[in-house]
Design a protein around this motif. Structure first.
Motif, PDB file in Angstrom:
ATOM      1  N   SER A 257      34.366   4.472 -23.053  1.00 24.91           N
ATOM      2  CA  SER A 257      34.880   3.384 -23.890  1.00 24.91           C
ATOM      3  C   SER A 257      36.258   3.728 -24.451  1.00 24.91           C
ATOM      4  CB  SER A 257      33.895   3.116 -25.032  1.00 24.91           C
ATOM      5  OG  SER A 257      34.379   2.103 -25.879  1.00 24.91           O
ATOM      6  N   THR A 258      36.430   4.974 -24.871  1.00 24.12           N
ATOM      7  CA  THR A 258      37.726   5.416 -25.418  1.00 24.12           C
ATOM      8  C   THR A 258      38.817   5.331 -24.353  1.00 24.12           C
ATOM      9  OG1 THR A 258      36.617   6.924 -26.948  1.00 24.12           O
ATOM     10  CG2 THR A 258      38.950   7.331 -26.501  1.00 24.12           C
ATOM     11  N   ILE A 259      38.514   5.808 -23.142  1.00 27.62           N
ATOM     12  CA  ILE A 259      39.485   5.758 -22.043  1.00 27.62           C
ATOM     13  C   ILE A 259      39.816   4.314 -21.694  1.00 27.62           C
ATOM     14  CG2 ILE A 259      39.820   6.245 -19.577  1.00 27.62           C
ATOM     15  CD1 ILE A 259      38.209   8.813 -19.994  1.00 27.62           C
ATOM     16  N   SER A 260      38.796   3.452 -21.695  1.00 30.64           N
ATOM     17  CA  SER A 260      38.998   2.045 -21.368  1.00 30.64           C
ATOM     18  C   SER A 260      39.940   1.380 -22.372  1.00 30.64           C
ATOM     19  CB  SER A 260      37.650   1.319 -21.351  1.00 30.64           C
ATOM     20  OG  SER A 260      37.817  -0.048 -21.070  1.00 30.64           O
ATOM     21  N   GLU A 261      39.740   1.689 -23.658  1.00 33.29           N
ATOM     22  CA  GLU A 261      40.601   1.116 -24.700  1.00 33.29           C
ATOM     23  C   GLU A 261      42.042   1.602 -24.547  1.00 33.29           C
ATOM     24  OE1 GLU A 261      38.775   2.226 -28.343  1.00 33.29           O
ATOM     25  OE2 GLU A 261      37.041   0.894 -28.070  1.00 33.29           O
ATOM     26  N   LYS A 262      42.217   2.885 -24.283  1.00 29.14           N
ATOM     27  CA  LYS A 262      43.565   3.444 -24.123  1.00 29.14           C
ATOM     28  C   LYS A 262      44.240   2.899 -22.864  1.00 29.14           C
ATOM     29  CE  LYS A 262      42.809   7.784 -26.626  1.00 29.14           C
ATOM     30  NZ  LYS A 262      42.773   9.271 -26.533  1.00 29.14           N
ATOM     31  N   LEU A 263      43.437   2.681 -21.823  1.00 31.29           N
ATOM     32  CA  LEU A 263      43.979   2.136 -20.583  1.00 31.29           C
ATOM     33  C   LEU A 263      44.451   0.697 -20.789  1.00 31.29           C
ATOM     34  CD1 LEU A 263      44.458   2.874 -17.614  1.00 31.29           C
ATOM     35  CD2 LEU A 263      42.177   2.002 -17.097  1.00 31.29           C
ATOM     36  N   ALA A 264      43.700  -0.070 -21.614  1.00 31.23           N
ATOM     37  CA  ALA A 264      44.082  -1.451 -21.912  1.00 31.23           C
ATOM     38  C   ALA A 264      45.380  -1.521 -22.699  1.00 31.23           C
ATOM     39  CB  ALA A 264      42.953  -2.135 -22.683  1.00 31.23           C
ATOM     40  N   LEU A 265      45.615  -0.489 -23.521  1.00 32.70           N
ATOM     41  CA  LEU A 265      46.815  -0.460 -24.364  1.00 32.70           C
ATOM     42  C   LEU A 265      48.011   0.200 -23.681  1.00 32.70           C
ATOM     43  CD1 LEU A 265      45.158   0.566 -27.758  1.00 32.70           C
ATOM     44  CD2 LEU A 265      45.998  -1.703 -27.119  1.00 32.70           C
ATOM     45  N   SER A 266      47.788   0.788 -22.497  1.00 33.66           N
ATOM     46  CA  SER A 266      48.884   1.468 -21.804  1.00 33.66           C
ATOM     47  C   SER A 266      49.952   0.467 -21.385  1.00 33.66           C
ATOM     48  CB  SER A 266      48.362   2.224 -20.581  1.00 33.66           C
ATOM     49  OG  SER A 266      47.813   1.311 -19.662  1.00 33.66           O
ATOM     50  N   LEU A 271      56.826  -3.152 -11.739  1.00 29.28           N
ATOM     51  CA  LEU A 271      56.668  -2.600 -10.391  1.00 29.28           C
ATOM     52  C   LEU A 271      55.179  -2.448 -10.042  1.00 29.28           C
ATOM     53  CD1 LEU A 271      59.386   0.195 -10.648  1.00 29.28           C
ATOM     54  CD2 LEU A 271      59.619  -2.021  -9.507  1.00 29.28           C
ATOM     55  N   PRO A 272      54.852  -2.400  -8.730  1.00 28.15           N
ATOM     56  CA  PRO A 272      53.436  -2.251  -8.311  1.00 28.15           C
ATOM     57  C   PRO A 272      52.939  -0.819  -8.457  1.00 28.15           C
ATOM     58  CG  PRO A 272      54.839  -2.338  -6.387  1.00 28.15           C
ATOM     59  CD  PRO A 272      55.749  -2.590  -7.560  1.00 28.15           C
ATOM     60  N   ILE A 273      53.302  -0.186  -9.579  1.00 28.80           N
ATOM     61  CA  ILE A 273      52.826   1.162  -9.886  1.00 28.80           C
ATOM     62  C   ILE A 273      52.379   1.192 -11.335  1.00 28.80           C
ATOM     63  CG2 ILE A 273      54.257   2.345  -8.172  1.00 28.80           C
ATOM     64  CD1 ILE A 273      56.246   2.969 -10.408  1.00 28.80           C
ATOM     65  N   HIS A 274      51.633   2.206 -11.705  1.00 33.66           N
ATOM     66  CA  HIS A 274      51.107   2.308 -13.063  1.00 33.66           C
ATOM     67  C   HIS A 274      52.083   3.052 -13.966  1.00 33.66           C
ATOM     68  CE1 HIS A 274      47.263   0.777 -11.745  1.00 33.66           C
ATOM     69  NE2 HIS A 274      47.239   1.669 -10.774  1.00 33.66           N
ATOM     70  N   SER A 275      51.926   2.807 -15.260  1.00 34.72           N
ATOM     71  CA  SER A 275      52.742   3.520 -16.242  1.00 34.72           C
ATOM     72  C   SER A 275      52.240   4.961 -16.374  1.00 34.72           C
ATOM     73  CB  SER A 275      52.655   2.824 -17.599  1.00 34.72           C
ATOM     74  OG  SER A 275      51.333   2.931 -18.117  1.00 34.72           O
ATOM     75  N   GLN A 281      45.376   8.274 -18.281  1.00 32.17           N
ATOM     76  CA  GLN A 281      44.013   7.830 -18.582  1.00 32.17           C
ATOM     77  C   GLN A 281      43.135   7.798 -17.332  1.00 32.17           C
ATOM     78  OE1 GLN A 281      42.937   7.701 -21.612  1.00 32.17           O
ATOM     79  NE2 GLN A 281      45.055   8.179 -22.223  1.00 32.17           N
ATOM     80  N   MET A 282      43.744   7.474 -16.171  1.00 34.13           N
ATOM     81  CA  MET A 282      42.969   7.484 -14.930  1.00 34.13           C
ATOM     82  C   MET A 282      42.599   8.909 -14.530  1.00 34.13           C
ATOM     83  SD  MET A 282      44.471   4.396 -12.544  1.00 34.13           S
ATOM     84  CE  MET A 282      46.209   4.753 -12.786  1.00 34.13           C
ATOM     85  N   ASP A 283      43.500   9.849 -14.810  1.00 33.15           N
ATOM     86  CA  ASP A 283      43.164  11.262 -14.585  1.00 33.15           C
ATOM     87  C   ASP A 283      42.018  11.688 -15.496  1.00 33.15           C
ATOM     88  OD1 ASP A 283      45.057  11.572 -12.643  1.00 33.15           O
ATOM     89  OD2 ASP A 283      46.594  12.387 -13.984  1.00 33.15           O
ATOM     90  N   ASN A 284      42.078  11.221 -16.751  1.00 36.18           N
ATOM     91  CA  ASN A 284      40.983  11.523 -17.695  1.00 36.18           C
ATOM     92  C   ASN A 284      39.670  10.922 -17.206  1.00 36.18           C
ATOM     93  OD1 ASN A 284      42.735  12.879 -19.395  1.00 36.18           O
ATOM     94  ND2 ASN A 284      43.111  11.096 -20.717  1.00 36.18           N
ATOM     95  N   LEU A 285      39.759   9.723 -16.595  1.00 33.35           N
ATOM     96  CA  LEU A 285      38.559   9.068 -16.072  1.00 33.35           C
ATOM     97  C   LEU A 285      37.971   9.869 -14.909  1.00 33.35           C
ATOM     98  CD1 LEU A 285      36.618   6.672 -16.016  1.00 33.35           C
ATOM     99  CD2 LEU A 285      38.261   5.450 -14.545  1.00 33.35           C
ATOM    100  N   ASP A 286      38.841  10.388 -14.015  1.00 30.18           N
ATOM    101  CA  ASP A 286      38.374  11.225 -12.900  1.00 30.18           C
ATOM    102  C   ASP A 286      37.646  12.461 -13.416  1.00 30.18           C
ATOM    103  OD1 ASP A 286      39.306   9.547 -10.929  1.00 30.18           O
ATOM    104  OD2 ASP A 286      41.241  10.568 -10.738  1.00 30.18           O
ATOM    105  N   ASP A 287      38.247  13.113 -14.426  1.00 27.90           N
ATOM    106  CA  ASP A 287      37.630  14.312 -15.009  1.00 27.90           C
ATOM    107  C   ASP A 287      36.289  13.973 -15.658  1.00 27.90           C
ATOM    108  OD1 ASP A 287      39.808  15.788 -14.210  1.00 27.90           O
ATOM    109  OD2 ASP A 287      40.835  15.658 -16.151  1.00 27.90           O
ATOM    110  N   LEU A 288      36.251  12.809 -16.322  1.00 27.07           N
ATOM    111  CA  LEU A 288      35.017  12.384 -16.988  1.00 27.07           C
ATOM    112  C   LEU A 288      33.908  12.134 -15.964  1.00 27.07           C
ATOM    113  CD1 LEU A 288      33.674  11.527 -19.695  1.00 27.07           C
ATOM    114  CD2 LEU A 288      34.449   9.188 -19.212  1.00 27.07           C
TER     115      LEU A 288
END
Length: 436
Positions: A257-266, A271-275, A281-288
């Motif tokens: 939930s914490t990662i999801s909230e931070k990802l929403a606020l990123s 451009l077709p790339i992520h900030s 946060q996606m790296d944190n999600l992989d680790d999680l």
């Protein structure tokens, strides 16, 4: 009642193994046709072609057949080890009550075929093949059960899977103890030391897949050089893989939930790339996710497709190609004895020991299963393709006539056991449905 969280993965497992059985059969037929065609020489030349690696005086160059039978099959045995550990910890073998019936069936299915083989065998030079008819090929048998559909309840498939794993465990022990020769105890001691390090890391929750892969490769080489068949290292390595996750469900959901909230606020970009924040946060999600996965379950899930759809069919393609020539020297008695041991030995062992377990009230028949269906499974367990051929290669190493004879005996015995077992199960299933 079978819990749904166990049933769904089992159903997926059965689907994978069933299709694998079809691939195995297809690969075996292709191998036989190829080996006996006008391109037969290319079949032999391909598997004898040497490949490897090396630097100066150090290296390892072996035939392609070696890399399949000793290399790829180590991954097959690693998967077997994962399945055995899972069944012992959380599956059908994790309690005496649940394990009794398949254990009795598995023990009977190992003892009777080898005793029958030894009883029939009258030549000392072929006696070393007593381990060939011991194991049941789970892929082929589940493929046949799937074709029967409504004639076989899911409880019978669970029973077959559980006792086939007992068979596999027995075959692994037999290979390690009786089909490994000239042991270098120093190298074996070093490899055991490395395994103990991995066990200690796992026990302390320090599992790392890269460390496991690296040390696993070293352990495989040490087993190979020590004289113990290297595929055994795969089974032992599997037991170092932890089954528990690092995170419990509540902690996982909270951090998710914490990662999801931070990802929403990123921040967003045009451009077709992520900030940068989003990538973090996606790296944190992989680790999680890595921490929440059961390492054993995750590895088993990822390896199953590779083993079922690639390793086992390739093994069949490389090993089933017996050349039928007018001047070939076959040991007819050996072929017959292996076939009889697979068909009659397996039937007597599994059905008799199952009967004893129920009669002594040590176990109960699987849910919705009849005695006739158990006998059908007992006959079907005589399908011993993959592991039987593997043991035949070890038992008669260097004697191509014996190996070819054993392979033909395995193919004949497995075919007859498969057809007879399917017929008995079909009739027994029909009678059961009519009685309802």
């Amino acid at each position: 009642m079978i819990k749904t969280y166990l049933l769904t993965p089992l159903q997926k497992f059965i689907k994978i193994e069933s299709f694998s059985g079809i691939l195995l059969f297809t690969s075996a037929i292709i191998a036989i046709l190829w080996a006996n065609s006008t391109f037969g020489e290319s079949y032999t030349a391909l598997w004898q072609h040497e490949v490897g690696f090396g630097v100066d005086d150090f290296g390892l160059r072996k035939s392609l057949l070696f890399w399949i039978n000793d290399g790829l099959m180590a991954i097959f045995f690693f998967l077997i080890g994962l399945e055995i550990k899972r069944e012992l910890v959380v599956g059908e073998l994790n309690s005496i009550r649940k394990a009794t019936f398949p254990i009795f069936a598995g023990i009977g299915g190992m003892i009777f075929p080898l005793l029958l083989f030894l009883f029939l065998n009258d030549k000392p030079e072929t006696a070393h093949g007593w381990g060939i008819p011991m194991a049941t090929d789970i892929a082929f048998t589940l493929a046949i059960l799937t074709l029967l559909k409504k004639s076989v309840p899911i409880s019978l498939k669970i029973f077959l899977t559980a006792f086939a794993i007992i068979d596999d465990l027995g075959a692994v022990i037999v290979i390690a103890v009786f089909y490994s020769e000239g042991v270098d105890w120093v190298l074996l001691g070093v490899s055991i030391g490395l395994l103990l390090i991995l066990f200690a890391m796992s026990h302390k929750g320090k599992y790392n897949k890269f460390v496991t892969i690296g040390l696993g490769a070293v352990i495989w080489v040490l087993f190979l050089k020590s004289g113990i068949h290297p595929t055994i290292s795969g089974v032992l390595l599997a037991f170092t893989i932890p089954i528990r996750q690092k995170l419990d469900k509540a902690t996982f959901l909270k951090e998710l939930s914490t990662i999801s909230e931070k990802l929403a606020l990123s921040g967003k970009t045009d451009l077709p790339i992520h900030s940068t924040d989003a990538i973090k946060q996606m790296d944190n999600l992989d680790d999680l996710l890595d921490d929440y996965h059961s390492p054993l379950q995750n590895l088993e899930h990822k390896l199953h497709g590779w083993v079922a759809y690639f390793i086992m069919p390739v093994f069949a393609l490389a090993n089933a190609g017996v050349v039928f020539a007018s001047d070939m020297h076959l040991e007819t008695d050996l072929m017959i004895h292996i076939s009889i041991a697979l068909i009659v030995g397996k039937f007597l062992g599994v059905s008799l020991f199952s009967y004893i377990a129920v009669k002594l009230k040590l176990a109960e028949l699987p849910t919705s299963a009849t005695a006739w269906q158990i006998m059908g499974i007992a006959i079907l367990s005589g399908v011993g393709f993959t592991m039987s051929i593997f043991i035949a290669n070890l038992a008669y190493i260097g004697n191509e006539a014996f190996i070819d004879s054993a392979k033909i005996g395995i193919l004949i015995g497995s075919l007859i056991a498969g057809v007879l077992g399917a017929l008995v199960l079909q009739i027994a299933g029909k009678k059961y449905r009519e009685a309802q």
